[in-house]
Design an enzyme around this catalytic site. Structure first.
Site, PDB file in Angstrom:
ATOM      1  N   LYS A  45      39.915  39.570  25.275  1.00 24.35           N
ATOM      2  CA  LYS A  45      40.984  40.924  25.005  1.00 24.35           C
ATOM      3  C   LYS A  45      41.568  40.832  23.687  1.00 24.35           C
ATOM      4  O   LYS A  45      41.773  39.734  22.794  1.00 24.35           O
ATOM      5  CB  LYS A  45      41.919  40.794  26.199  1.00 24.35           C
ATOM      6  CG  LYS A  45      41.302  40.692  27.347  1.00 24.35           C
ATOM      7  CD  LYS A  45      42.398  40.835  28.567  1.00 24.35           C
ATOM      8  CE  LYS A  45      41.770  40.956  30.008  1.00 24.35           C
ATOM      9  NZ  LYS A  45      43.069  40.763  30.986  1.00 24.35           N
ATOM     10  N   TYR A 100      38.093  48.740  34.573  1.00 27.50           N
ATOM     11  CA  TYR A 100      39.277  48.684  35.629  1.00 27.50           C
ATOM     12  C   TYR A 100      39.582  49.621  36.431  1.00 27.50           C
ATOM     13  O   TYR A 100      40.892  49.791  37.029  1.00 27.50           O
ATOM     14  CB  TYR A 100      40.729  48.342  34.456  1.00 27.50           C
ATOM     15  CG  TYR A 100      40.762  47.217  33.788  1.00 27.50           C
ATOM     16  CD1 TYR A 100      40.930  45.887  34.544  1.00 27.50           C
ATOM     17  CD2 TYR A 100      40.962  47.303  32.384  1.00 27.50           C
ATOM     18  CE1 TYR A 100      40.814  44.719  33.636  1.00 27.50           C
ATOM     19  CE2 TYR A 100      41.027  45.850  31.939  1.00 27.50           C
ATOM     20  CZ  TYR A 100      41.073  44.677  32.362  1.00 27.50           C
ATOM     21  OH  TYR A 100      41.023  43.454  31.705  1.00 27.50           O
ATOM     22  N   ASN A 128      47.084  38.544  28.859  1.00 29.99           N
ATOM     23  CA  ASN A 128      46.424  37.070  29.345  1.00 29.99           C
ATOM     24  C   ASN A 128      45.195  36.741  28.830  1.00 29.99           C
ATOM     25  O   ASN A 128      44.310  35.932  29.193  1.00 29.99           O
ATOM     26  CB  ASN A 128      46.300  37.069  30.903  1.00 29.99           C
ATOM     27  CG  ASN A 128      45.497  38.267  31.531  1.00 29.99           C
ATOM     28  OD1 ASN A 128      45.009  39.112  30.727  1.00 29.99           O
ATOM     29  ND2 ASN A 128      45.381  38.304  32.729  1.00 29.99           N
ATOM     30  N   HIS A 188      39.087  37.873  29.837  1.00 25.17           N
ATOM     31  CA  HIS A 188      38.634  38.538  31.191  1.00 25.17           C
ATOM     32  C   HIS A 188      37.358  37.720  31.610  1.00 25.17           C
ATOM     33  O   HIS A 188      36.316  37.391  31.048  1.00 25.17           O
ATOM     34  CB  HIS A 188      38.310  39.952  31.147  1.00 25.17           C
ATOM     35  CG  HIS A 188      37.437  40.603  32.216  1.00 25.17           C
ATOM     36  ND1 HIS A 188      37.699  40.791  33.562  1.00 25.17           N
ATOM     37  CD2 HIS A 188      36.172  40.660  32.246  1.00 25.17           C
ATOM     38  CE1 HIS A 188      36.949  41.329  34.200  1.00 25.17           C
ATOM     39  NE2 HIS A 188      35.890  41.078  33.640  1.00 25.17           N
ATOM     40  N   GLU A 191      29.512  45.021  35.302  1.00 29.12           N
ATOM     41  CA  GLU A 191      30.252  44.889  34.110  1.00 29.12           C
ATOM     42  C   GLU A 191      29.165  44.673  32.791  1.00 29.12           C
ATOM     43  O   GLU A 191      29.389  45.071  31.691  1.00 29.12           O
ATOM     44  CB  GLU A 191      31.331  43.771  33.856  1.00 29.12           C
ATOM     45  CG  GLU A 191      32.616  44.004  34.914  1.00 29.12           C
ATOM     46  CD  GLU A 191      33.604  42.964  35.281  1.00 29.12           C
ATOM     47  OE1 GLU A 191      33.435  42.018  34.826  1.00 29.12           O
ATOM     48  OE2 GLU A 191      34.358  43.183  36.338  1.00 29.12           O
TER      49      GLU A 191
HETATM   50  P1  ATP Z   1      40.665  40.040  34.760  1.00 29.76           P
HETATM   51  O1  ATP Z   1      39.678  41.164  35.379  1.00 29.76           O
HETATM   52  O2  ATP Z   1      41.389  40.478  33.450  1.00 29.76           O
HETATM   53  O3  ATP Z   1      39.756  39.034  34.498  1.00 29.76           O
HETATM   54  P2  ATP Z   1      41.671  39.695  37.289  1.00 29.76           P
HETATM   55  O4  ATP Z   1      40.428  40.250  37.962  1.00 29.76           O
HETATM   56  O5  ATP Z   1      41.922  38.140  37.550  1.00 29.76           O
HETATM   57  O6  ATP Z   1      41.782  40.060  35.805  1.00 29.76           O
HETATM   58  P3  ATP Z   1      43.197  41.969  38.241  1.00 29.76           P
HETATM   59  O7  ATP Z   1      44.116  41.941  39.375  1.00 29.76           O
HETATM   60  O8  ATP Z   1      41.780  42.805  38.382  1.00 29.76           O
HETATM   61  O9  ATP Z   1      42.804  40.471  37.753  1.00 29.76           O
HETATM   62  O10 ATP Z   1      43.864  42.345  36.939  1.00 29.76           O
HETATM   63  C1  ATP Z   1      43.215  42.913  35.843  1.00 29.76           C
HETATM   64  C2  ATP Z   1      44.007  42.720  34.638  1.00 29.76           C
HETATM   65  O11 ATP Z   1      45.036  43.872  34.708  1.00 29.76           O
HETATM   66  C3  ATP Z   1      44.852  41.539  34.314  1.00 29.76           C
HETATM   67  O12 ATP Z   1      43.849  40.403  33.808  1.00 29.76           O
HETATM   68  C4  ATP Z   1      45.917  41.965  33.310  1.00 29.76           C
HETATM   69  O13 ATP Z   1      45.419  42.064  32.124  1.00 29.76           O
HETATM   70  C5  ATP Z   1      46.471  43.267  33.994  1.00 29.76           C
HETATM   71  N1  ATP Z   1      47.421  43.021  34.939  1.00 29.76           N
HETATM   72  C6  ATP Z   1      47.151  42.658  36.287  1.00 29.76           C
HETATM   73  N2  ATP Z   1      48.504  42.664  36.885  1.00 29.76           N
HETATM   74  C7  ATP Z   1      49.293  43.170  35.857  1.00 29.76           C
HETATM   75  C8  ATP Z   1      50.712  43.530  35.954  1.00 29.76           C
HETATM   76  N3  ATP Z   1      51.354  43.399  37.063  1.00 29.76           N
HETATM   77  N4  ATP Z   1      51.146  44.025  34.548  1.00 29.76           N
HETATM   78  C9  ATP Z   1      50.383  44.141  33.713  1.00 29.76           C
HETATM   79  N5  ATP Z   1      49.256  43.904  33.651  1.00 29.76           N
HETATM   80  C10 ATP Z   1      48.484  43.539  34.583  1.00 29.76           C
END
Ligand code: ATP
Length: 139
Positions: free
Chosen positions: A9, A49, A114, A117, A128
């Protein structure tokens, strides 16, 4: 041949963590079969997303991915159990829960920044890879 979509990211690119993240997957033995540097369109980020569209942080997340302050690195990695192991290597979504030795556990603390992804299932990986690399089997 199992494949997954892994992205660095904008915060990971901005912080200079691209080579570290690529290196971890290379040294593990996975094969890099697709790579691009881009600022995603809002349409791409929203589709990526889509599952989170009702969340309060959705608009901020899309803006962060697309505002162009730094680009995203999109990659396709191939190898045994790469979908599950890719997620293990990334660490927990919330970095405060990510273990040491994982990418998030080593480099970040904020769920909104974080770094990376990884696809969470075979279905997500297929969706994706098509979304980021085109639907005609470019990779
Ligand atoms: P990713 O798809 O990025 O690998 P994930 O599938 O583990 O993550 P998801 O719950 O799908 O987790 O969330 C996708 C992304 O949305 C997270 O990686 C983060 O960048 C963002 N995100 C999730 N929760 C929050 C939050 N509470 N506040 C801000 N951003 C969030």
């Amino acid at each position: 041949r199992e494949r997954t979509f892994i992205a660095v990211k904008p915060d990971g690119v901005q912080r200079g963590l691209v080579s570290d993240i690529i290196g971890r997957f290379e040294r593990r033995g996975y094969k890099l079969v697709g790579l691009k540097l881009l600022v995603p369109s809002a349409a791409l980020a929203k589709e990526h997303y889509a599952d989170l569209s009702s969340k309060p942080f959705f608009a901020g997340l899309v803006d962060y991915m697309t505002n162009g302050k730094a680009p995203v690195i999109g990659m396709v990695w191939e190898g045994p159990s790469v979908i599950k192991q890719g997620r293990v290597m990334l660490g927990a979504t919330d970095p405060k829960a990510a273990g040491p030795g994982t990418i998030r556990g080593d480099y970040c603390l904020s769920i909104g920044r974080n770094i990376c992804h990884g696809s969470d299932s075979a279905e997500s990986a297929q969706k994706e890879i098509s979304l980021w690399f085109g639907g005609r089997g470019e990779v």
